[in-house]
Design an enzyme around this catalytic site. Structure first.
Site, PDB file in Angstrom:
ATOM      1  CB  ILE A  48      36.836  46.086  35.655  1.00 18.29           C
ATOM      2  CG1 ILE A  48      36.705  45.002  34.563  1.00 18.29           C
ATOM      3  CG2 ILE A  48      37.196  47.434  35.057  1.00 18.29           C
ATOM      4  CD1 ILE A  48      35.618  45.291  33.528  1.00 18.29           C
ATOM      5  CB  SER A  49      41.130  42.253  35.614  1.00 20.31           C
ATOM      6  OG  SER A  49      41.138  41.775  36.934  1.00 20.31           O
ATOM      7  CB  ALA A  50      44.306  44.959  32.333  1.00 18.62           C
TER       8      ALA A  50
END
Length: 215
Positions: free
Chosen positions: A49-51
């Site tokens: 999951i992206s930052a």
């Protein structure tokens, strides 16, 4: 988390801050992981999951194309977080579609969304998540005002260009070792304009087999 992103100048609009406050990231990260730290997190299946700052950046870039009643496609939808954000922004009269080629992630993302503020939109059907090869988009609901790609492509998939509505915008990381977040605008006459927004590091947009190491 949102206040920090505002202080860094990443979140600049009321709409983006509201949607990121509404969709609790804690529902979309693995148990026991600090959900609000500004870093990408592994979610299994060689995916992440992206930052939060990358989610915020993409929401800001796409905001004008995520107005009520518009259509949005989230390629490589993973945990479903950004798909849920899109759904809240386009509202019940719009359409938000997530495409993810790992069936287990699709199943878990639907459970995540069911806990979130976007749950009524999932139930209504204006938000949906599908198992599929994101490089082919999701033609059934095309064309899209906004397309987000959450993994790095070697080159921009033609199917996604085709499914972008005239006047629409796509945000996609492109490159192998060195990647740029590219903003693709399709003019009303169908012509394409592309510019680089920032340097990024994403997992590759590839086949299910290559991602899982099956081949």
């Amino acid at each position: 988390m949102v206040e920090n992103l505002q202080s860094y100048g990443v979140v600049r609009s009321k709409k983006v801050s509201e949607v990121m406050e509404s969709v609790d990231r804690a529902f979309f990260v693995p148990d026991g992981v600090p959900p609000y730290v500004d870093t990408p997190l592994p979610i299994g299946y060689n995916a992440t999951i992206s930052a939060p700052h990358m989610h915020a950046t993409c929401l800001q870039l796409l905001e004008k194309h995520l107005q009520p009643g518009m259509r949005a496609l989230d390629v490589g939808s993973g945990t479903g977080y950004l798909t849920a954000c899109f759904a809240l922004m386009v509202g019940p009269e719009g359409r938000a579609v997530g495409v993810e080629h790992i069936p287990e992630l699709v199943a878990s993302s639907i459970k995540n969304i069911e806990k979130s503020a976007a749950a009524p939109l999932l139930k209504k059907g204006s938000l949906s998540v599908h198992v599929g090869d994101g490089r082919q988009g999701w033609a059934e609901c095309a064309p899209y005002d906004a397309i987000h790609v959450g993994a790095a492509a070697a080159e921009i998939p033609p199917a996604l260009i085709d499914q972008l509505k005239p006047g629409g915008r796509m945000v996609i990381p492109v490159g192998n070792i060195f990647q740029d977040l590219k903003v693709v605008d399709k003019d009303t006459d169908g012509s394409i304009n592309i510019h680089d927004e920032t340097s990024v590091r994403y997992v590759p947009l590839t086949s299910r087999e290559a991602q899982l190491g099956d081949n």
